[in-house]
Enzyme design. Structure first.
Site, PDB file in Angstrom:
ATOM      1  N   GLU A 271       0.872  -1.175   0.000  1.00  0.00           N
ATOM      2  CA  GLU A 271       0.000   0.000   0.000  1.00  0.00           C
ATOM      3  C   GLU A 271       0.911   1.228   0.000  1.00  0.00           C
ATOM      4  OE1 GLU A 271      -3.764   1.843   2.523  1.00  0.00           O
ATOM      5  OE2 GLU A 271      -2.696   0.087   3.245  1.00  0.00           O
ATOM      6  N   ARG A 482       0.815 -12.141  10.046  1.00  0.00           N
ATOM      7  CA  ARG A 482       1.702 -10.981  10.051  1.00  0.00           C
ATOM      8  C   ARG A 482       2.891 -11.206  10.992  1.00  0.00           C
ATOM      9  NH1 ARG A 482       0.383  -5.758   8.555  1.00  0.00           N
ATOM     10  NH2 ARG A 482      -1.619  -5.494   7.490  1.00  0.00           N
ATOM     11  N   LYS A 492       1.300   3.659  10.078  1.00  0.00           N
ATOM     12  CA  LYS A 492       1.628   4.965   9.510  1.00  0.00           C
ATOM     13  C   LYS A 492       1.132   6.085  10.421  1.00  0.00           C
ATOM     14  CE  LYS A 492       0.263   8.027   5.754  1.00  0.00           C
ATOM     15  NZ  LYS A 492      -0.626   8.206   4.595  1.00  0.00           N
TER      16      LYS A 492
END
Length: 771
Positions: A271, A482, A492
């Site tokens: 992304e 993950r 982020k």
């Protein structure tokens, strides 16, 4: 009553009562076993023996294509399939031949139907295996691995009954060795395994496309291929559990193989609105590593012009980790085809234009769309109107008619958005969603293994549904867990907060776990890749301790970072009887353990500088470095210094030492050798510790005040006037060194002519205070 009948039926097959009750809890299995048993009883006209019952249970629990149940039950009931190897072969056959009709003759040949294995054949096969291993058998006797004999006999007689082979092995071994004696009951002594060097375990030969061989470090994914993750082979997508077949599937797979030539094709779909972090390193290794000898794409779903810097950084980090994508592609490359497929989806009655607002679609149980059943012709006209800009944003969407695993109904395929695209300009005012684009772009690029993290599992049904709804090649989506680290945040939004509050300098602050930060800190890409390999690929989310990553980094730097000497908190030492009129040139090995890797030269003058902590006027017990009456060696010089005078300033602080020196071989060997510098360069050294104080700074139960309240005030210490030997004078940013006795350090990009800046990458040894 029905449950009691089923319990009786299952125990009649030979299942224990406990096993039968467990089976009843699984509705799908119990229904399939009930049907199989009922059909078998009708065929046999009598009760089912235990051997047949065992096979029926194996069939019911392992068969995925229920259309083949009756076909296989008939073979079991008629005793044409009467062994476990035959059943396994039959299940594999129907899985790899999903289309009707089944070639009965081919099926029977592949499953050993009609093949009779005589006791004489079993006797001969076992005898041959025993004769092959006879010397070792006579030495080890009953401690020999008898499974080896059974395995070799079975390899010769594929359809033989396993119990008959075992009985024959037991009988022939008894005939050869006689009854067990007391010595045979002792455990076989363990043989010490030779520990391979890390490089030996990771290095192998592989054949590259031109036929030459080359040394290649094995990544985890190459080790896993065909091992921990039982991936399908290219073109055998249908063998994956849950894969949805259609009448067109086999032809599409045939065309797929003609296009790809049987290559493994993966893609890394980042992304592009943030910097990659340590979790992405696992994804990069997985995607590129699994397709190591084939191809891997970098695929960008969508990003805005202002995010171009992030996408460039992503490509840079992939290259830094050692991987080169086959091609970088964008969803916008396929906008025309995606639009055409959306129109086709409407024509097939599988998509419709909806006017529910975004807020109406939120939550777990939104109301069904009142426009779900609108006529196909009307949706076609409205979708065209969306494309021509006749609706405002949020006024209309295109939705697909399906229900996803998480219960989400009719996901959106297209939205109206009046934002020019930096690659296609203002050609489009409708844009496809991820749910719509993901699988179709994978199909266009003929991806074989679409590797995603676990949160995308809920989208798997829509992935298969959409490809099949349009009759296009359908790849397979595989999910894995993950990778996270304790004492870290990687989102982020939270990193932006850290930057905004001044807790860190930027995305590449060495205290973060973004890949740019790890590179700046001095982590070699090989260390990160090896860490990903050690962590492994699991379905469950993995949260690791940072010191495990640091250990992998040390392993690499130990072999690659040349040695130098630096002093962080210096103490001036004057050698009053220096053995020469001018400074001496000392040859220091770049790698003391392997002097074939060369030397560098450092000056040794009458004034040297040592670490202040390497001297104590009043040492505590166990202190082995410089003190009154306790000489110490200077590394690499061949000299030992002994304290003669301590010079103190007005405040009583030690300012310098006066010492005498002698050759190391001219007297008793000192208890310790310390590092030093002479005629050094002044540099800045940045020492990093964990950014957060708690393992899980984002967990409100562990840190009630939020992650910003958990910052470690000692996470950065700057030594502005450290001293380093002149051998590093020409070092460039990202060059790495081991400062002897201190740790591994990397040159920071803030360095400029006349002033080097070093980041401590890791200490020499793991901090015993760390968990």
């Amino acid at each position: 009553m029905a449950a009691l009948d089923s319990l009786s039926l299952f125990t009649g097959l030979g299942l224990s009562e406990q096993k039968a009750r467990e089976t009843l809890k699984n509705q799908t299995l119990s229904a399939q076993l009930r049907e199989a048993a009922t059909q078998a009883q009708q065929t046999l006209g009598s009760t089912i023996d235990k051997a047949t019952g065992t096979l029926l249970y194996g069939l019911a629990s392992r068969l995925r294509d229920t259309r083949r149940l009756s076909f296989l039950v008939s073979y079991i009931a008629s005793k044409k399939i009467h062994t476990e190897p035959q059943l396994s072969a039959a299940l594999e056959y129907v899985r790899s031949h999903p289309l009707d009709p089944i070639d009965t003759a081919d099926f029977e040949q592949e499953c050993g139907v009609g093949v009779t294995v005589t006791p004489e054949q079993i006797e001969e096969a076992v005898e041959a295996a025993i004769n092959k291993h006879r010397p070792q058998l006579l030495v080890e006797r009953y401690r020999f691995n008898m499974g080896l004999l059974m395995g070799e006999a079975r390899a010769v007689l594929k359809w033989a009954d396993g119990k008959m082979i075992k009985n024959e092995v037991d009988m022939q071994v008894l005939h050869l060795l006689g009854p067990k004696m007391e010595a045979d009951l002792e455990k076989k002594p363990k043989v010490a395994k030779v520990r391979l060097e890390e490089t030996d375990r990771r290095t192998a030969k592989y054949v590259i496309e031109n036929g030459e061989t080359a040394d290649q470090t094995l990544s985890l994914m190459e080790q896993l291929r065909g091992e921990a993750l039982k991936f399908h082979k290219p073109g055998e997508n249908y063998k994956t559990p849950g894969y949805v077949m259609t009448p067109h599937t086999m032809n599409l797979l045939k065309q797929h193989l003609e296009i790809t030539g049987g290559q493994v094709r993966t893609r890394f779909p980042p992304e592009p609105n943030g910097i990659l972090h340590i979790g992405h390193a696992k994804a990069i290794n997985f995607n590129f590593g699994y397709a190591k000898v084939s191809i891997c794409f970098i695929w960008a779903f969508r990003y805005r012009k202002e995010e171009a810097k992030f996408f460039t950084a992503i490509c840079d980090m992939v290259a830094w980790l050692g991987y080169t994508p086959y091609r970088v592609t964008y969803a916008s490359d396929y906008f025309d085809q995606l639009y055409a497929w959306a129109v086709e989806l409407i024509r097939r009655g599988l998509a419709y234009v909806c006017h529910q607002r975004g807020e109406e679609l939120k939550g777990h149980n939104p109301l069904p769309s009142p426009w779900r059943d609108r006529p196909m012709e009307e949706s076609l006209l409205l979708f065209e109107a969306m494309r021509k800009g006749k609706f405002s944003e949020g006024e209309a969407t295109l939705r697909m008619k399906l229900v996803m695993e998480d219960g989400k109904m009719d996901p959106v395929a297209y939205r109206v958005k009046y934002t020019p695209h930096h690659r296609t300009g203002d050609k489009w005012c409708i844009y496809p969603t991820y749910d719509y684009t993901h699988c179709l772009c994978d199909s266009i690029e003929h991806i074989t293994h679409s590797l995603c993290t676990k949160e995308f599992q809920a989208r798997r049904s829509s992935y298969f549904w959409l490809c099949n709804a349009l009759d296009v090649y359908c790849p397979v989506q595989w999910e894995y867990g993950r990778l996270n680290l304790h004492y870290a945040v990687v989102s982020k939004r939270k990193i932006l907060q850290l930057v905004a509050t001044g807790a860190v300098r930027d995305w590449d602050d060495p205290r973060l776990f973004t890949l740019t930060a790890l590179r700046r800190r001095g982590f070699p890409p090989e260390g990160i890749n090896n860490f990903c390999a050690r962590v492994g690929v699991t379905v469950a989310q993995t949260t690791m301790e940072p010191h495990l990553l640091e250990a992998c980094v040390r392993d690499v730097l130990n072999d690659t970072a040349p040695r130098a000497m630096a002093v962080l908190e210096s103490l001036r030492v004057i050698i009053t009887n220096f053995p020469a009129a001018k400074s001496l040139d000392i040859q220091v090995p770049n790698f003391p353990a392997d002097e074939t890797k060369g030397f560098h030269q450092v000056p040794f003058a009458p004034i040297v500088f040592i670490e202040r902590t390497d001297f104590k006027e009043e040492p505590e017990p166990g202190f082995k470095r410089l003190a009154w009456g306790q000489p110490v060696g200077l590394r690499h010089t061949g000299y030992v210094i002994e304290l003669q005078r301590v010079v103190k300033g007005p405040s009583g602080c030690v300012e310098s030492l006066e010492v005498t020196c002698r050759r190391a071989d001219a007297g008793e060997k000192p208890k310790a050798f310390i590092h030093w510098v002479s005629q050094p360069l002044t540099c800045e050294v940045r020492l990093y510790e964990r950014l957060f104080q708690h393992k899980n700074p984002e967990d409100p139960t562990e840190v009630p005040g939020g992650f910003l309240s958990d910052l470690n005030p000692a996470s950065l210490r700057v030594v502005e006037a450290a001293l380093v030997d002149c051998s590093v004078a020409l070092a460039k940013p990202f060059n790495k060194f081991q400062f002897e006795r201190l740790g591994y350090f990397s040159v920071d990009p803030d360095s400029h002519q006349g002033k080097l800046v070093f980041n401590r990458t890791v200490t020499l040894k793991e901090d015993p205070g760390k968990v």
